[in-house]
Design a protein around this motif. Structure first.
Motif, short mmCIF file in Angstrom:
data_model
loop_
_atom_site.label_atom_id
_atom_site.label_comp_id
_atom_site.label_asym_id
_atom_site.label_seq_id
_atom_site.Cartn_x
_atom_site.Cartn_y
_atom_site.Cartn_z
N ARG A 281 38.09 38.80 30.22
CA ARG A 281 38.72 37.69 29.50
C ARG A 281 40.13 37.44 30.04
O ARG A 281 40.52 36.28 30.23
N GLU A 282 40.87 38.49 30.27
CA GLU A 282 42.23 38.33 30.81
C GLU A 282 42.20 37.70 32.20
O GLU A 282 43.13 36.99 32.59
N ALA A 283 41.13 37.94 32.96
CA ALA A 283 41.01 37.39 34.32
C ALA A 283 40.56 35.94 34.33
O ALA A 283 40.57 35.30 35.39
N GLY A 284 40.12 35.41 33.18
CA GLY A 284 39.77 34.00 33.13
C GLY A 284 38.40 33.67 32.61
O GLY A 284 38.03 32.49 32.53
N ALA A 285 37.59 34.66 32.23
CA ALA A 285 36.26 34.38 31.71
C ALA A 285 36.34 33.88 30.27
O ALA A 285 37.11 34.42 29.46
#
Length: 417
Positions: free
Chosen positions: A254-258
């Motif tokens: 989630r932090e990476a953009g998912a």
């Protein structure tokens, strides 16, 4: 054929039956398909091979039918199909014998594809595919399960998969067996292609071959997700389709953009899972896979976690023998259990391909698959849990029926979904 389906399944909407007929029966090759491909339809990855005295001639055919109700369906070529495609006026029609049964169009080639394909390094080496308005990213297709053994000494690969070999695709992408990191040049090419493609897409699905260690698999996906998110911006939904990973790894996704994740369990029946998905059973385990699906809901929210299944694995060896009714009951049990925990489920029929454990006619009966999909639609309706559009939508669901059932029932997502 379509008339027979209506008699056998009067409760199923006509549009769903027509799409199911196209998917299961395919169409015979006609020159009209070549005309459509030459006229701007997106090209199929598997051209038609016309055999002659001098060998086989490869003829481009379309990839996706554009259905009259706004859905899409895969163009599958089968020489024994009762259906074909012919010109009709200014357009095309699906024919059953001499009778037109469905006016049809084709999904056009996307503007970005011409530019990317003119530069081989951008096109082939980026491993980007577009299905309607969904972009599929697979920059590490080689699967470690193809190289590993399960405890009994058999191959660890899933029995229905032929895609994960370390072949020329993996070499071109710089993928090295046993190495987690993706080549920087591959990520650079990916970013260039996605920048071109993003204006024609609403969602991106990131997938690839499995690593034996879920923690290492998560490390690989985090780097890809960061590249994808930076390339497409904030207006496009991004889904990570890795194997199941721990709650901590899901948070890193989630932090990476998912925006969402899809951890494909493939089959609910525990014995069938062990027989047909030995790598997943050995290196993650069924109970942990399910636990990590549940935990991912805490990270992404209800309806933003999914698992795909392959219906029909239960009906053929190497699975232990199951009847159609037992397979249906197990699939519905799994769907209910996961939906009740906020996990969306979708079911593809087993599509046998060369290089797997299955013969061409080993897929499930169409009638059984329609029974399953109708029952699943009822379960989604009862729960107010439509198929989420970040996962599959009417413009990209080319081999599945969930969104078609939902559309016919008026069961739609609130945006975004």
């Amino acid at each position: 054929m379509i008339a027979a389906l209506r008699r056998e399944h009067p409760e199923i909407p006509d549009a769903v039956l027509r799409k199911a007929a196209l998917l299961f029966s395919g169409v015979r090759y006609t020159d009209a398909l070549a005309e459509a491909a030459a006229g701007g339809a997106a090209h199929n990855f598997w051209p038609y091979k016309r055999r002659g005295e001098g060998g086989a001639t490869r003829i481009a055919v379309p990839y996706l039918f554009a259905l009259p109700d706004g859905g899409v369906a895969r163009v599958r070529l089968r020489e024994d199909s009762p259906l074909s495609v012919l010109r009709q006026g200014d357009g095309f029609a699906v024919m059953e014998g001499e009778r037109p049964v469905l006016p049809i169009g084709f999904v056009p080639r996307h503007a970005w594809q011409a530019r990317a394909q003119s530069d081989w390094a951008l096109g082939a080496a980026a491993s980007v595919e577009q299905l309607g308005d969904m972009i599929v990213v697979n920059v590490a297709p080689g699967c470690e399960y193809f190289r590993a053994e399960s405890p009994g000494g058999a191959a660890a690969r899933c029995t229905f998969c032929a895609y994960g070999r370390f072949d020329r695709r993996a070499v071109d992408l710089g993928q090295v067996p046993g190495r987690t990191a993706v080549e920087p040049r591959t990520l650079d090419r990916l970013a260039q292609v996605l920048a071109l493609a993003a204006p024609e897409a609403s969602h991106v699905y990131v997938t690839g071959g499995s690593l034996l260690d879920p923690a290492e698999e998560a490390r690989r996906y985090v780097s890809i997700l960061r590249t994808v998110r930076a390339a497409v911006g904030e207006g496009v939904q991004v889904t990570c389709g890795s194997g199941a990973v721990s709650p901590a790894a899901a948070r890193r996704y989630r932090e990476a953009g998912a925006d969402s994740v899809c951890f494909n369990l493939e089959v609910w029946d525990a014995e069938v899972f062990a027989a047909c998905c030995p790598g997943k059973a050995t290196y993650v385990g069924r109970e942990k896979w399910i636990d990590w699906l549940h935990a991912a809901v805490d990270v992404f929210g209800r309806g933003r976690v999914a698992s795909a299944f392959v219906f029909g694995l239960e009906l053929r060896p190497p699975a232990p023998p199951r009847t159609v009714d037992q397979a249906l009951a197990s699939a519905l049990e799994g769907a209910r259990a996961l939906m009740d925990r906020g996990v969306a489920t979708l079911f593809s029929p087993l599509w046998p391909v060369d290089g797997t454990a299955y013969r061409p006619d080993d897929g499930p009966p169409l009638g059984a698959y329609l029974r399953l999909e109708a029952a699943l639609a009822e379960e989604r309706t009862r729960r107010g849990f439509p198929m989420p559009s970040w996962l599959v939508c009417r413009r990209c669901s080319y081999m599945l029926l969930e969104v078609d059932f939902d559309h016919a029932r008026g069961l739609t997502c609130a945006s975004p979904c």
